[in-house]
Scaffold this motif. Structure first.
Motif, PDB file in Angstrom:
ATOM      1  N   CYS A 161       1.317   9.391  -3.454  1.00  0.00           N
ATOM      2  CA  CYS A 161       1.326  10.511  -2.526  1.00  0.00           C
ATOM      3  C   CYS A 161       0.955  11.817  -3.201  1.00  0.00           C
ATOM      4  CB  CYS A 161       2.663  10.642  -1.823  1.00  0.00           C
ATOM      5  SG  CYS A 161       2.417  11.041  -0.098  1.00  0.00           S
ATOM      6  N   ASN A 162      -0.175  11.756  -3.850  1.00  0.00           N
ATOM      7  CA  ASN A 162      -0.673  12.881  -4.605  1.00  0.00           C
ATOM      8  C   ASN A 162      -1.911  13.408  -3.877  1.00  0.00           C
ATOM      9  OD1 ASN A 162      -1.489  14.564  -6.651  1.00  0.00           O
ATOM     10  ND2 ASN A 162      -1.137  13.059  -8.267  1.00  0.00           N
ATOM     11  N   VAL A 163      -3.087  13.215  -4.415  1.00  0.00           N
ATOM     12  CA  VAL A 163      -4.305  13.572  -3.704  1.00  0.00           C
ATOM     13  C   VAL A 163      -5.083  12.309  -3.351  1.00  0.00           C
ATOM     14  CG1 VAL A 163      -4.537  15.855  -4.735  1.00  0.00           C
ATOM     15  CG2 VAL A 163      -5.594  13.876  -5.844  1.00  0.00           C
ATOM     16  N   VAL A 164      -6.035  12.470  -2.442  1.00  0.00           N
ATOM     17  CA  VAL A 164      -6.797  11.340  -1.930  1.00  0.00           C
ATOM     18  C   VAL A 164      -7.482  10.552  -3.054  1.00  0.00           C
ATOM     19  CG1 VAL A 164      -8.804  10.711  -0.504  1.00  0.00           C
ATOM     20  CG2 VAL A 164      -7.111  12.307   0.379  1.00  0.00           C
ATOM     21  N   ALA A 165      -7.913  11.264  -4.062  1.00  0.00           N
ATOM     22  CA  ALA A 165      -8.661  10.633  -5.155  1.00  0.00           C
ATOM     23  C   ALA A 165      -7.901   9.459  -5.781  1.00  0.00           C
ATOM     24  CB  ALA A 165      -9.008  11.648  -6.222  1.00  0.00           C
ATOM     25  N   HIS A 216     -11.804  -3.649   7.157  1.00  0.00           N
ATOM     26  CA  HIS A 216     -10.526  -3.946   6.530  1.00  0.00           C
ATOM     27  C   HIS A 216      -9.392  -3.225   7.249  1.00  0.00           C
ATOM     28  CE1 HIS A 216      -7.934  -4.278   2.630  1.00  0.00           C
ATOM     29  NE2 HIS A 216      -7.611  -5.182   3.531  1.00  0.00           N
ATOM     30  N   VAL A 262      -7.145   0.892  -1.230  1.00  0.00           N
ATOM     31  CA  VAL A 262      -7.020  -0.488  -0.773  1.00  0.00           C
ATOM     32  C   VAL A 262      -7.844  -0.732   0.492  1.00  0.00           C
ATOM     33  CG1 VAL A 262      -5.446  -2.260   0.096  1.00  0.00           C
ATOM     34  CG2 VAL A 262      -4.763  -0.837  -1.826  1.00  0.00           C
ATOM     35  N   LEU A 263      -7.858   0.249   1.372  1.00  0.00           N
ATOM     36  CA  LEU A 263      -8.626   0.078   2.603  1.00  0.00           C
ATOM     37  C   LEU A 263     -10.094  -0.144   2.295  1.00  0.00           C
ATOM     38  CD1 LEU A 263      -7.035   2.718   4.987  1.00  0.00           C
ATOM     39  CD2 LEU A 263      -6.786   0.237   5.051  1.00  0.00           C
ATOM     40  N   GLY A 264     -10.590   0.535   1.279  1.00  0.00           N
ATOM     41  CA  GLY A 264     -11.998   0.402   0.936  1.00  0.00           C
ATOM     42  C   GLY A 264     -12.316  -0.818   0.104  1.00  0.00           C
ATOM     43  N   CYS A 280      -5.222   7.927  -4.152  1.00  0.00           N
ATOM     44  CA  CYS A 280      -4.345   7.434  -3.094  1.00  0.00           C
ATOM     45  C   CYS A 280      -4.548   5.933  -2.947  1.00  0.00           C
ATOM     46  CB  CYS A 280      -4.678   8.130  -1.778  1.00  0.00           C
ATOM     47  SG  CYS A 280      -3.757   7.486  -0.387  1.00  0.00           S
ATOM     48  N   GLU A 304      -8.165  16.488  -1.551  1.00  0.00           N
ATOM     49  CA  GLU A 304      -7.059  16.919  -0.690  1.00  0.00           C
ATOM     50  C   GLU A 304      -5.840  16.016  -0.859  1.00  0.00           C
ATOM     51  OE1 GLU A 304      -8.051  17.567   3.362  1.00  0.00           O
ATOM     52  OE2 GLU A 304      -9.750  18.883   2.876  1.00  0.00           O
ATOM     53  N   PRO A 305      -4.673  16.536  -0.477  1.00  0.00           N
ATOM     54  CA  PRO A 305      -3.474  15.693  -0.564  1.00  0.00           C
ATOM     55  C   PRO A 305      -3.567  14.507   0.399  1.00  0.00           C
ATOM     56  CG  PRO A 305      -2.982  17.801   0.496  1.00  0.00           C
ATOM     57  CD  PRO A 305      -4.362  17.904  -0.059  1.00  0.00           C
ATOM     58  N   CYS A 306      -2.925  13.420   0.031  1.00  0.00           N
ATOM     59  CA  CYS A 306      -3.086  12.209   0.819  1.00  0.00           C
ATOM     60  C   CYS A 306      -1.898  11.916   1.710  1.00  0.00           C
ATOM     61  CB  CYS A 306      -3.372  11.016  -0.086  1.00  0.00           C
ATOM     62  SG  CYS A 306      -1.956  10.498  -1.057  1.00  0.00           S
ATOM     63  N   VAL A 351      -3.528   4.021  -0.632  1.00  0.00           N
ATOM     64  CA  VAL A 351      -3.837   3.638   0.746  1.00  0.00           C
ATOM     65  C   VAL A 351      -5.342   3.620   0.959  1.00  0.00           C
ATOM     66  CG1 VAL A 351      -3.628   4.322   3.160  1.00  0.00           C
ATOM     67  CG2 VAL A 351      -1.641   4.462   1.663  1.00  0.00           C
ATOM     68  N   ILE A 352      -5.974   4.738   0.659  1.00  0.00           N
ATOM     69  CA  ILE A 352      -7.420   4.860   0.837  1.00  0.00           C
ATOM     70  C   ILE A 352      -8.151   3.840  -0.040  1.00  0.00           C
ATOM     71  CG2 ILE A 352      -9.405   6.388   0.470  1.00  0.00           C
ATOM     72  CD1 ILE A 352      -7.832   7.368   2.793  1.00  0.00           C
ATOM     73  N   HIS A 377     -10.946  -4.634  -0.368  1.00  0.00           N
ATOM     74  CA  HIS A 377     -10.060  -5.727   0.007  1.00  0.00           C
ATOM     75  C   HIS A 377      -9.567  -6.520  -1.218  1.00  0.00           C
ATOM     76  CE1 HIS A 377      -9.273  -9.153   3.086  1.00  0.00           C
ATOM     77  NE2 HIS A 377      -8.264  -8.957   2.293  1.00  0.00           N
ATOM     78  N   SER A 387     -11.727  13.834  -1.447  1.00  0.00           N
ATOM     79  CA  SER A 387     -10.855  13.181  -2.413  1.00  0.00           C
ATOM     80  C   SER A 387      -9.956  14.160  -3.167  1.00  0.00           C
ATOM     81  CB  SER A 387     -11.687  12.381  -3.405  1.00  0.00           C
ATOM     82  OG  SER A 387     -12.594  13.230  -4.057  1.00  0.00           O
ATOM     83  N   CYS A 405       1.569   4.024  -3.220  1.00  0.00           N
ATOM     84  CA  CYS A 405       0.918   5.333  -3.121  1.00  0.00           C
ATOM     85  C   CYS A 405       1.783   6.393  -3.787  1.00  0.00           C
ATOM     86  CB  CYS A 405       0.685   5.707  -1.661  1.00  0.00           C
ATOM     87  SG  CYS A 405      -0.200   7.262  -1.519  1.00  0.00           S
ATOM     88  N   PHE A 425     -14.707  -0.671   4.702  1.00  0.00           N
ATOM     89  CA  PHE A 425     -13.484   0.130   4.876  1.00  0.00           C
ATOM     90  C   PHE A 425     -12.988   0.002   6.315  1.00  0.00           C
ATOM     91  CE2 PHE A 425     -11.083   3.929   5.792  1.00  0.00           C
ATOM     92  CZ  PHE A 425     -10.511   4.353   4.608  1.00  0.00           C
ATOM     93  N   MET A 461       0.826  -1.197   0.000  1.00  0.00           N
ATOM     94  CA  MET A 461       0.000   0.000   0.000  1.00  0.00           C
ATOM     95  C   MET A 461       0.863   1.250   0.000  1.00  0.00           C
ATOM     96  SD  MET A 461      -3.114  -0.455   2.687  1.00  0.00           S
ATOM     97  CE  MET A 461      -2.802   1.079   3.492  1.00  0.00           C
ATOM     98  N   VAL A 462       1.774   1.280   0.936  1.00  0.00           N
ATOM     99  CA  VAL A 462       2.625   2.445   1.113  1.00  0.00           C
ATOM    100  C   VAL A 462       3.496   2.670  -0.109  1.00  0.00           C
ATOM    101  CG1 VAL A 462       4.638   3.261   2.408  1.00  0.00           C
ATOM    102  CG2 VAL A 462       2.635   2.429   3.632  1.00  0.00           C
TER     103      VAL A 462
END
Lengths: 148, 148
Positions: free
Chosen positions: A116-120, B54, A127-129, A122, B77-79, A124-125, A131, B75, A114, B51, A110-111
């Motif tokens: 490491c840009n924006v959440v859209a 997991h 994969v968490l959502g 990302c 914002e920066p991650c 990390v986010i 599985h 989504s 990433c 989410f 995951m790390v």
DNA sequence: CCTTGAACCTACAGTCACTGTAGGTTCTAT
DNA sequence: ATAGAACCTACAGTGACTGTAGGTTCAAGG
């Protein structure tokens, strides 16, 4: 020859509340007291408490420690039960390691992925959502087998 | 399209109390209710809960999950923060593995060296009472860093 | 429409192994 | 004699649930 609770705590690397707690739940016999009511510990008390702390550091539950202490007082009895408890503890530790290694693999992926840009976008986010995005699918088993 | 709490629990592999607990502590919005007062979950609720589960399986605390959920709703914002949380979690997992491996080594030695005779010469009891007998001395550090 | 029983509801207590706090007392060094 | 560090009890809080008691609602079968 006789130690205050603070001295004992320092020697064992735990804090004083913990020692009082062990007395309170009957894991150790009530300590001898000064006239003013403060606890004083002898060499033997210290040995018992060392045994307990070392066992805790190895991850044994207080319940198992209760059994181990009882066993250690009956030195003529067979030690199968102590052996069994240690083997069980070893087994649990190995399971926890296995599970944590599965978590490690997924987290590392995951790390790493990433941007490491924006959440859209990302990873990390994402994969968490979901599985299904895991490379390693088997970290979900026995979620509660990883304590100490 | 709409699920009862029991159906959701089954799908997620947790139990119903856990889902009610998440609502109670405000981790998820209160679920929609039937006329009779029973909870009904839609697809979106299910996604949120997936989410959460997991993340829990990966060992994130509910507090971290709260942050991750908040991030996932923004989504644009920066991650960095999500990334930092994941890195921190990875770090913790690796520490726990290291510590558990130290425990494993000592327990394995103990178990192996026990002649399984009587308590008087039981290696398990002996080592528990005397840390100096450990071959590996460094398992005592950070006793509380091994959860999940 | 009525009944049955599985699944749901709330509220609260319990788990583990401590940790923290408040308010008061004792010990020890000066 | 005094100051203040260390001690005392009693109780509440931690995290992430789990369990229980006592009552209500839902869905399927008759």
């Amino acid at each position: 020859m006789s130690f205050s609770i603070g001295e004992v705590a320092k020697r064992l690397g735990c804090n004083v509340q913990t020692l009082r707690y062990y007395e309170q739940i009957g894991l150790v016999a009530p300590a001898h007291r000064t006239e003013g009511g403060q606890r004083r510990y002898g060499q033997k008390d210290l040995e018992h408490l060392k045994f307990i702390r070392h066992s805790r550091e190895l991850g044994f539950s207080l319940d198992s420690i209760r059994t181990l202490l009882r066993l250690s007082r009956h030195s003529d009895e067979p030690c199968q039960q102590a052996d069994a408890l240690a083997r069980e503890q070893l087994h649990q530790v190995r399971s926890r390691i296995a599970r944590l290694q599965a978590l490690e693999a997924e987290l590392a992926d995951m790390v790493e992925q990433c941007e490491c840009n924006v959440v859209a976008n990302c990873r990390v986010i994402e994969v968490l959502g979901n599985h299904d995005l895991c490379q390693h699918g088997d970290h979900h088993v026995g979620a509660h087998a990883v304590r100490d």
